[in-house]
Design a protein around this motif. Structure first.
Motif, short mmCIF file in Angstrom:
data_model
loop_
_atom_site.label_atom_id
_atom_site.label_comp_id
_atom_site.label_asym_id
_atom_site.label_seq_id
_atom_site.Cartn_x
_atom_site.Cartn_y
_atom_site.Cartn_z
N PHE A 1 81.10 66.28 25.15
CA PHE A 1 80.09 67.22 25.65
C PHE A 1 80.43 67.58 27.09
CE2 PHE A 1 77.62 65.60 22.18
CZ PHE A 1 76.73 66.62 21.86
N PHE A 2 80.18 68.83 27.46
CA PHE A 2 80.54 69.30 28.79
C PHE A 2 79.50 70.30 29.29
CE2 PHE A 2 84.14 68.47 26.11
CZ PHE A 2 84.91 67.60 26.86
N THR A 3 79.22 70.24 30.58
CA THR A 3 78.48 71.31 31.23
C THR A 3 79.46 72.03 32.17
OG1 THR A 3 77.71 69.80 32.97
CG2 THR A 3 76.22 70.20 31.11
N THR A 4 79.15 73.25 32.48
CA THR A 4 80.06 74.07 33.28
C THR A 4 79.81 73.84 34.77
OG1 THR A 4 80.09 75.74 31.55
CG2 THR A 4 80.81 76.44 33.74
N VAL A 5 80.87 73.45 35.49
CA VAL A 5 80.80 73.26 36.93
C VAL A 5 81.20 74.56 37.62
CG1 VAL A 5 81.73 71.96 38.90
CG2 VAL A 5 81.29 70.80 36.72
N VAL A 6 82.32 75.13 37.20
CA VAL A 6 82.79 76.41 37.72
C VAL A 6 83.14 77.26 36.52
CG1 VAL A 6 84.57 77.58 39.07
CG2 VAL A 6 83.73 75.34 39.82
N GLY A 7 82.61 78.45 36.48
CA GLY A 7 82.90 79.32 35.35
C GLY A 7 81.83 80.38 35.17
N GLN B 1 74.52 77.46 33.07
CA GLN B 1 73.44 77.23 32.11
C GLN B 1 74.02 77.09 30.70
OE1 GLN B 1 69.96 76.83 32.87
NE2 GLN B 1 71.08 76.49 34.77
N ARG B 2 75.19 76.47 30.62
CA ARG B 2 75.93 76.39 29.37
C ARG B 2 76.25 74.94 29.02
NH1 ARG B 2 80.83 80.39 28.92
NH2 ARG B 2 79.14 81.70 28.22
N LEU B 3 76.09 74.61 27.74
CA LEU B 3 76.53 73.33 27.20
C LEU B 3 77.63 73.62 26.19
CD1 LEU B 3 76.20 70.23 26.84
CD2 LEU B 3 74.62 70.77 24.96
#
Length: 108
Positions: free
Chosen positions: A40-46, A50-52
């Motif tokens: 599982f990842f959340t967006t740090v830069v991109g 507000q994305r999983l």
């Protein structure tokens, strides 16, 4: 193995509610159905913070069909989803892809 890439774009400010739902409900329901997550990842830069993004691992398309259908019709999941959205919709959009590793992939 087949890997499923799923991306959930949340409505503004609703990512914490989605993460809470996964932590408190979804993962336990997946365990009961034998659904294996591969990260599982959340967006740090991109594009959006507000994305999983996450991966699921499947032995075959038939396994995915059987287990995913059981999950999305599970009364515990339906209850958890409905309760988590009591304050409003969480996810604006879901995209997914089914991926097969290449011969040179470190993930098989």
């Amino acid at each position: 193995m087949i890997y499923e890439l799923r991306i959930y774009d949340c409505l503004p400010g609703r990512l914490p509610a989605l993460l809470k739902r996964f932590t408190e409900h979804t993962l336990a329901i997946w365990d009961r159905h034998g659904i294996r997550q591969a990260g599982f990842f959340t967006t740090v830069v991109g594009e959006s913070n507000q994305r999983l993004t996450y991966f699921l691992a499947w032995e075959s398309l038939a396994e995915r069909e059987k287990k995913w259908t059981a999950f999305i019709t599970d009364p515990a999941w339906l209850k958890a989803r409905d309760e988590s959205e009591r304050d409003g919709q969480i996810v604006a959009n879901v995209t997914n892809q089914l991926l097969a590793p290449t011969a040179f992939s470190s993930v098989k």
